[in-house]
Design a protein around this motif. Sequence first.
Motif, PDB file in Angstrom:
ATOM      1  N   ALA A  44       0.855  -1.179   0.000  1.00 59.92           N
ATOM      2  CA  ALA A  44       0.000   0.000   0.000  1.00 59.92           C
ATOM      3  C   ALA A  44       0.899   1.240   0.000  1.00 59.92           C
ATOM      4  N   PRO A  45       0.323   2.395  -0.199  1.00 56.63           N
ATOM      5  CA  PRO A  45       1.149   3.601  -0.162  1.00 56.63           C
ATOM      6  C   PRO A  45       1.887   3.716   1.169  1.00 56.63           C
ATOM      7  N   THR A  46       3.079   4.253   1.113  1.00 55.71           N
ATOM      8  CA  THR A  46       3.892   4.395   2.309  1.00 55.71           C
ATOM      9  C   THR A  46       3.273   5.411   3.254  1.00 55.71           C
ATOM     10  N   LYS A  47       3.265   5.070   4.526  1.00 54.50           N
ATOM     11  CA  LYS A  47       2.718   5.980   5.524  1.00 54.50           C
ATOM     12  C   LYS A  47       3.791   6.959   5.956  1.00 54.50           C
ATOM     13  N   VAL A  48       3.361   8.058   6.537  1.00 54.57           N
ATOM     14  CA  VAL A  48       4.269   9.119   6.951  1.00 54.57           C
ATOM     15  C   VAL A  48       4.407   9.065   8.469  1.00 54.57           C
ATOM     16  N   LEU A  49       5.634   9.108   8.952  1.00 51.88           N
ATOM     17  CA  LEU A  49       5.889   9.134  10.379  1.00 51.88           C
ATOM     18  C   LEU A  49       5.593  10.528  10.900  1.00 51.88           C
ATOM     19  N   THR A  50       4.754  10.610  11.926  1.00 49.57           N
ATOM     20  CA  THR A  50       4.391  11.895  12.492  1.00 49.57           C
ATOM     21  C   THR A  50       4.202  11.755  13.990  1.00 49.57           C
ATOM     22  N   SER A  51       4.152  12.872  14.653  1.00 52.67           N
ATOM     23  CA  SER A  51       3.880  12.900  16.085  1.00 52.67           C
ATOM     24  C   SER A  51       2.499  13.496  16.261  1.00 52.67           C
ATOM     25  N   LEU A  52       1.678  12.856  17.071  1.00 56.76           N
ATOM     26  CA  LEU A  52       0.287  13.273  17.224  1.00 56.76           C
ATOM     27  C   LEU A  52      -0.078  13.235  18.690  1.00 56.76           C
ATOM     28  N   ARG A  53      -0.654  14.310  19.193  1.00 55.38           N
ATOM     29  CA  ARG A  53      -1.060  14.349  20.597  1.00 55.38           C
ATOM     30  C   ARG A  53      -2.532  13.984  20.682  1.00 55.38           C
ATOM     31  N   LEU A  54      -2.832  12.928  21.443  1.00 55.96           N
ATOM     32  CA  LEU A  54      -4.202  12.452  21.620  1.00 55.96           C
ATOM     33  C   LEU A  54      -4.569  12.525  23.093  1.00 55.96           C
ATOM     34  N   ASP A  55      -5.857  12.644  23.362  1.00 52.89           N
ATOM     35  CA  ASP A  55      -6.311  12.562  24.750  1.00 52.89           C
ATOM     36  C   ASP A  55      -6.004  11.169  25.279  1.00 52.89           C
ATOM     37  N   ALA A  56      -5.674  11.100  26.558  1.00 58.67           N
ATOM     38  CA  ALA A  56      -5.276   9.828  27.164  1.00 58.67           C
ATOM     39  C   ALA A  56      -6.385   8.786  27.069  1.00 58.67           C
ATOM     40  N   ASP A  57      -7.649   9.198  27.273  1.00 57.31           N
ATOM     41  CA  ASP A  57      -8.740   8.231  27.238  1.00 57.31           C
ATOM     42  C   ASP A  57      -8.975   7.691  25.832  1.00 57.31           C
ATOM     43  N   ILE A  58      -8.753   8.510  24.829  1.00 56.99           N
ATOM     44  CA  ILE A  58      -8.899   8.055  23.435  1.00 56.99           C
ATOM     45  C   ILE A  58      -7.844   7.013  23.121  1.00 56.99           C
ATOM     46  N   LEU A  59      -6.609   7.296  23.476  1.00 60.34           N
ATOM     47  CA  LEU A  59      -5.521   6.355  23.215  1.00 60.34           C
ATOM     48  C   LEU A  59      -5.730   5.066  24.001  1.00 60.34           C
ATOM     49  N   GLU A  60      -6.150   5.177  25.242  1.00 60.55           N
ATOM     50  CA  GLU A  60      -6.370   3.988  26.077  1.00 60.55           C
ATOM     51  C   GLU A  60      -7.485   3.115  25.489  1.00 60.55           C
ATOM     52  N   PHE A  61      -8.520   3.754  24.934  1.00 57.69           N
ATOM     53  CA  PHE A  61      -9.607   2.993  24.302  1.00 57.69           C
ATOM     54  C   PHE A  61      -9.080   2.135  23.160  1.00 57.69           C
ATOM     55  N   PHE A  62      -8.304   2.734  22.272  1.00 55.58           N
ATOM     56  CA  PHE A  62      -7.793   1.987  21.125  1.00 55.58           C
ATOM     57  C   PHE A  62      -6.799   0.921  21.562  1.00 55.58           C
ATOM     58  N   LYS A  63      -5.959   1.223  22.551  1.00 55.87           N
ATOM     59  CA  LYS A  63      -4.987   0.242  23.036  1.00 55.87           C
ATOM     60  C   LYS A  63      -5.671  -0.930  23.730  1.00 55.87           C
ATOM     61  N   SER A  64      -6.810  -0.680  24.383  1.00 53.07           N
ATOM     62  CA  SER A  64      -7.502  -1.738  25.112  1.00 53.07           C
ATOM     63  C   SER A  64      -8.072  -2.800  24.180  1.00 53.07           C
ATOM     64  N   LYS A  65      -8.218  -2.478  22.918  1.00 51.62           N
ATOM     65  CA  LYS A  65      -8.753  -3.435  21.941  1.00 51.62           C
ATOM     66  C   LYS A  65      -7.686  -4.397  21.431  1.00 51.62           C
ATOM     67  N   GLY A  66      -6.436  -4.217  21.855  1.00 56.00           N
ATOM     68  CA  GLY A  66      -5.371  -5.143  21.480  1.00 56.00           C
ATOM     69  C   GLY A  66      -4.382  -4.534  20.507  1.00 56.00           C
ATOM     70  N   ALA A  67      -3.543  -5.428  19.979  1.00 54.01           N
ATOM     71  CA  ALA A  67      -2.492  -5.005  19.053  1.00 54.01           C
ATOM     72  C   ALA A  67      -3.106  -4.388  17.797  1.00 54.01           C
ATOM     73  N   GLY A  68      -2.374  -3.482  17.178  1.00 53.43           N
ATOM     74  CA  GLY A  68      -2.843  -2.830  15.957  1.00 53.43           C
ATOM     75  C   GLY A  68      -3.632  -1.573  16.222  1.00 53.43           C
ATOM     76  N   TYR A  69      -3.436  -0.985  17.408  1.00 56.21           N
ATOM     77  CA  TYR A  69      -4.230   0.195  17.743  1.00 56.21           C
ATOM     78  C   TYR A  69      -3.923   1.370  16.821  1.00 56.21           C
ATOM     79  N   GLN A  70      -2.691   1.487  16.341  1.00 54.86           N
ATOM     80  CA  GLN A  70      -2.363   2.597  15.450  1.00 54.86           C
ATOM     81  C   GLN A  70      -3.096   2.450  14.116  1.00 54.86           C
ATOM     82  N   SER A  71      -3.225   1.225  13.638  1.00 54.90           N
ATOM     83  CA  SER A  71      -3.970   0.993  12.395  1.00 54.90           C
ATOM     84  C   SER A  71      -5.446   1.298  12.591  1.00 54.90           C
ATOM     85  N   ARG A  72      -5.990   0.979  13.767  1.00 54.26           N
ATOM     86  CA  ARG A  72      -7.399   1.283  14.029  1.00 54.26           C
ATOM     87  C   ARG A  72      -7.627   2.790  14.129  1.00 54.26           C
TER      88      ARG A  72
END
Length: 99
Positions: A44-72
């Motif tokens: 697929a097209p190459t993704k771009v490395l970036t820094s992104l500030r997210l709310d802690a609860d948003i990040l925790e929600f995606f991480k709680s669903k398991g591996a691949g949270y960045q893709s989700r």
Amino acid sequence: MKLATTAKLPKKTSAKVNDPDNPAWTEDMLGAPVLKRGRGPQAAPTKVLTSLRLDADILEFFKSKGAGYQSRINAALRMEVERNLTGRPRTTTRKHVAA
């Protein structure tokens, strides 16, 4: 003063054991060496490395669903972009219905 003692080395056995069920490997059996480095070409097209500030609860929600949270997170952002590109108006306020 106590003298140091050394353990005796085990007796060496014959290194050449002829076992027809387990022959020694040869270069022909192994074939040419295969060197793989890196991930290779991207499917697929190459993704771009970036820094992104997210709310802690948003990040925790995606991480709680398991591996691949960045893709989700990427998929959720992509859905939002596609929803905005289709021209559908996005409601930002809730309509209150009087009872």
